[in-house]
Design an enzyme around this catalytic site. Structure first.
Site, PDB file in Angstrom:
ATOM      1  CE  LYS A   1      -4.262  -1.720   0.472  1.00 57.26           C
ATOM      2  NZ  LYS A   1      -5.467  -1.892   1.176  1.00 57.26           N
TER       3      LYS A   1
ATOM      4  CE  LYS B   1      -5.488  -8.544  -1.906  1.00 55.17           C
ATOM      5  NZ  LYS B   1      -6.167  -8.364  -0.719  1.00 55.17           N
TER       6      LYS B   1
ATOM      7  CE  LYS C   1     -13.069  -4.149  -0.575  1.00 59.02           C
ATOM      8  NZ  LYS C   1     -12.118  -3.631   0.400  1.00 59.02           N
TER       9      LYS C   1
HETATM   10  P1  ATP Z   1      -8.036  -3.329  -0.865  1.00 57.11           P
HETATM   11  O1  ATP Z   1      -8.128  -3.615  -2.520  1.00 57.11           O
HETATM   12  O2  ATP Z   1      -8.884  -2.168  -0.508  1.00 57.11           O
HETATM   13  O3  ATP Z   1      -6.769  -3.506  -0.358  1.00 57.11           O
HETATM   14  P2  ATP Z   1      -9.165  -6.005  -0.749  1.00 57.11           P
HETATM   15  O4  ATP Z   1     -10.184  -6.228  -1.896  1.00 57.11           O
HETATM   16  O5  ATP Z   1      -7.857  -6.488  -0.676  1.00 57.11           O
HETATM   17  O6  ATP Z   1      -9.130  -4.330  -0.318  1.00 57.11           O
HETATM   18  P3  ATP Z   1      -9.889  -6.204   2.098  1.00 57.11           P
HETATM   19  O7  ATP Z   1     -11.046  -5.274   2.510  1.00 57.11           O
HETATM   20  O8  ATP Z   1      -8.509  -5.883   2.250  1.00 57.11           O
HETATM   21  O9  ATP Z   1     -10.167  -6.131   0.451  1.00 57.11           O
HETATM   22  O10 ATP Z   1     -10.358  -7.645   2.489  1.00 57.11           O
HETATM   23  C1  ATP Z   1     -11.441  -7.959   2.986  1.00 57.11           C
HETATM   24  C2  ATP Z   1     -11.489  -9.457   3.173  1.00 57.11           C
HETATM   25  O11 ATP Z   1     -11.462 -10.117   2.248  1.00 57.11           O
HETATM   26  C3  ATP Z   1     -10.172 -10.145   4.327  1.00 57.11           C
HETATM   27  O12 ATP Z   1     -10.626 -11.178   4.863  1.00 57.11           O
HETATM   28  C4  ATP Z   1      -9.378 -10.435   2.975  1.00 57.11           C
HETATM   29  O13 ATP Z   1      -8.648 -11.697   3.412  1.00 57.11           O
HETATM   30  C5  ATP Z   1     -10.554 -11.260   1.943  1.00 57.11           C
HETATM   31  N1  ATP Z   1      -9.927 -11.113   0.622  1.00 57.11           N
HETATM   32  C6  ATP Z   1      -9.567  -9.776   0.142  1.00 57.11           C
HETATM   33  N2  ATP Z   1      -9.357 -10.274  -1.352  1.00 57.11           N
HETATM   34  C7  ATP Z   1      -9.625 -11.528  -1.341  1.00 57.11           C
HETATM   35  C8  ATP Z   1      -9.101 -12.618  -2.396  1.00 57.11           C
HETATM   36  N3  ATP Z   1      -8.637 -12.233  -3.758  1.00 57.11           N
HETATM   37  N4  ATP Z   1      -9.316 -13.904  -2.258  1.00 57.11           N
HETATM   38  C9  ATP Z   1      -9.874 -13.958  -1.126  1.00 57.11           C
HETATM   39  N5  ATP Z   1     -10.091 -13.373  -0.055  1.00 57.11           N
HETATM   40  C10 ATP Z   1      -9.912 -12.176  -0.280  1.00 57.11           C
END
Ligand code: ATP
Ligand code: LTN
Length: 335
Positions: free
Chosen positions: A117, A199, A202
């Site tokens: 980040k 991964k 969002k």
């Molecule tokens: P950002 O892009 O804003 O970092 P993010 O999509 O990675 O957000 P988070 O809010 O950090 O999402 O994650 C929320 C939950 O979803 C956490 O438990 C995280 O481990 C899970 N998660 C996020 N991305 C994935 C993914 N690609 N596959 C499985 N679990 C995920």
């Protein structure tokens, strides 16, 4: 919240930083719903965590409310689980400060989420982004949770939470439950549709890389049809076939079929047919969620009622742990 003794407690929060993706759903949200009967569940929207990245106030307010509605639409049941908004439970910030002082600079520097980040937002590498894991440790440790359901990317933060808890317990006396991550064998590492070694996230700037839970059926189908795969044109799981492995995992979670059954279903068929089937399975799964979401979002009074009841309930659990901690550290009790 039902309080049946003997049930083990789990806690997990999710940041309201945009519309949740299929990765968030499969790695976290879908599981939050499934775990509600077996565990005493404490869920929250981590809005304090969300401001480690700059948010525009009006949009942020909307996103918090819509994320709350979306989680209810997915099936988080306020009759079964405690579901609160983090900023409305002040013990989180208070505990985070204390835990900051039991977390080492070196430990925080090793966090890969911080490295990623801070590289993505070079103009705003703020102290909150750095100490983010101490707040996350507070979220978990306040509730004496035994398990933390998360996607694979959060494993390192849970390890750090364990270290902080063990350090505090060893310095004073057993205070915190040392939690374990609950990471599903399938769905905990959903990959980007455009770069299946990365991964699904969002905050990806390429919207074709992720499926949002509120995408229209047309958008979902387009994103799956464009998903990056390989040149082999045979549907089976194997090392190196990252795109297909990812689509098979998604399809398996959507339909309940195992990989062998999927291979059989698509024997002799190409990737085109497979991608359409994966897309349709996602559209069908999301349809009722999207309908529920629309209804819930239109009922602001109901949403407000839910979160204004859950915050004091969460506070009353959290306050007990916080008081114990303050006393052990040596602060004077408030008279
Ligand atoms: P950002 O892009 O804003 O970092 P993010 O999509 O990675 O957000 P988070 O809010 O950090 O999402 O994650 C929320 C939950 O979803 C956490 O438990 C995280 O481990 C899970 N998660 C996020 N991305 C994935 C993914 N690609 N596959 C499985 N679990 C995920
Ligand atoms: N850091 C997590 C969100 C999060 C969390 C938590 C997860 C904040 N507090 C407590 C589990 C338990 C993330 O970025 N996904």
């Amino acid at each position: 919240m039902e309080s049946i003794e003997k049930k083990k407690r789990i806690v997990s929060l999710i940041q309201p930083t945009g519309v949740f993706t299929l990765g968030n759903y499969l790695g976290a949200l879908k599981r939050f719903v499934e775990l509600q009967d077996e565990y005493e569940c404490v869920y929250g929207l981590a809005d304090l965590h969300a401001i480690t990245v700059r948010q525009e106030a009006a949009a942020f307010r909307k996103t918090i409310l819509s994320s709350y509605a979306l989680m209810l639409a997915i099936g988080i049941d306020p009759q079964k689980s405690l579901f609160f908004i983090q900023s409305q439970v002040p013990e989180h910030s208070q505990m985070a400060w204390v835990l900051n002082c039991y977390t080492q600079f070196g430990e925080l520097s090793r966090m890969t989420q911080f490295k990623d980040k801070s590289a993505a937002h070079t103009d705003n590498v703020n102290a909150g982004l750095f100490t983010y894991p101490s707040l996350m440790a507070a979220d978990i440790l306040l509730y004496n949770a035994e398990y933390v359901p998360v996607g694979h990317d959060q494993k390192q933060h849970i390890e750090l939470t364990r270290n902080i808890a063990e350090r505090f317990n060893a310095t004073y006396s057993p205070t915190f439950v040392v939690p374990e991550p609950l990471i599903a064998a399938k769905g905990s590492r959903i990959k980007s549709l455009q770069n299946p070694t990365k991964k699904m996230s969002k905050s990806d700037e390429n919207v074709n890389a992720f499926v949002s839970l509120l995408d229209s059926p047309d958008d979902i189908m387009r994103k799956f049809k464009r998903a990056v795969t390989d040149s082999e044109a045979k549907v089976y799981c194997a090392e190196g076939k990252d795109g297909i492995n990812n689509l098979m995992e998604i399809y398996s979670l959507m339909t309940g079929l195992d990989f062998a059954a999927i291979e059989k279903e698509f024997e002799g068929k190409g990737y085109g047919d497979f991608k359409v089937a994966v897309g349709e399975s996602v559209v069908e799964k999301l349809r009722p969620i999207q309908e529920n979401y629309k209804k819930l979002l239109a009922d602001k009074a109901y949403l407000e009622d839910c979160f204004s009841k859950s915050a004091p309930e969460a506070s009353s659990i959290a306050r007990k742990t916080l008081s114990k901690v303050m006393k052990k550290v040596g602060f004077l009790p408030k008279k």
